[in-house]
Design an enzyme around this catalytic site. Sequence first.
Site, PDB file in Angstrom:
ATOM      1  CG  HIS A  54      69.233  79.581  27.184  1.00 50.62           C
ATOM      2  ND1 HIS A  54      70.439  80.016  26.718  1.00 50.62           N
ATOM      3  CD2 HIS A  54      68.433  80.685  27.214  1.00 50.62           C
ATOM      4  CE1 HIS A  54      70.395  81.317  26.478  1.00 50.62           C
ATOM      5  NE2 HIS A  54      69.186  81.748  26.778  1.00 50.62           N
ATOM      6  N   GLY A 164      63.464  83.109  33.146  1.00 51.73           N
ATOM      7  CA  GLY A 164      64.545  83.075  34.124  1.00 51.73           C
ATOM      8  C   GLY A 164      64.605  84.304  35.012  1.00 51.73           C
TER       9      GLY A 164
END
Length: 294
Positions: A54, A164
């Site tokens: 993250h 992602g």
Amino acid sequence: MKDCFNSLVSTHLKLLSEYVNKMKIIDTIEAFRALNINASLGFVPTMGALHSAHLTLIKRSVEENELTAVSIFVNPTQFNDPRDLDVYPKPLEEDIRKCKNAGADYVFIPEIEMMYFYDEVLVETPKGLGDILEGACRPGHFNGVLRVVLKLLNIVKPKKLYLGQKDAQQLAIISKMVKDFFIDVEVVPCELIREESGLAMSSRNVLLSSDERLKALLLSKALFSARSLVGAGEDNLDAIKKNMVNILSGTSKIEYVEILARDFSTIEKVEIGNTIILVAAMVGKTRLIDNILL
Ligand code: AMP
């Protein structure tokens, strides 16, 4: 009682906001809108329980934009399994500190009641892309993802959206929504980040016991083994999948092993530069996913 709790949380967040000084913690939609951001804004939506992957997304946004907003929202509509939502880790204070250290300018932490209304207009995943893999195993999951991402984009109004590759199908479906709904945002795909062991980073990894962590390594092991086979000249999908299934038989349950073109259409054999291999498996009670691009 609930109001009292919400006001305590709100006060707590504001105190934390002062503590972490420059970074602003925003806990209402109105407050985010009131920021009236004119600079180029990068946005990283998350469900919290932040890990290094993250933070890589956040740091990339910080590098590429004048301002960066991170949202932390454990979105109930994308959990098809209530137990999964219950056990999902929620270390909010730690997450806020991590956002600050990564250089974020705003952390948006809305409450569920602010985000959803009764009997809403809904967005729906497309049949092909939405009904396979994660869509087949987790009915309703992607509808919930699209619903919350559309809302977040309309509140945050970023120039760039950082997503992602770990959630490859989610990335493809959100990119399609952005295109199909003419949403004025650039989707920035970010590479999948692994631990040194090979394990794909995930908020769910903290739920694994030490024994389960070893079993979780079988997902990346199966993918790396497939990559080696392809490197050695194998392009037959069944042969590669059979090898992967053998390796993954050490997990509690294999949910899928699939080899597709990078746009998620089917292929006859591995096409270097246009192939994605995806796996999902249960390790104990924890569901893990991973993928590799070839
Ligand atoms: P989540 O908090 O799980 O909703 O993830 C927030 C964002 O971080 C999504 O765009 C994910 O795809 C991305 N992300 C999570 N884990 C990884 C990883 N290991 N590598 C790259 N991106 C990731």
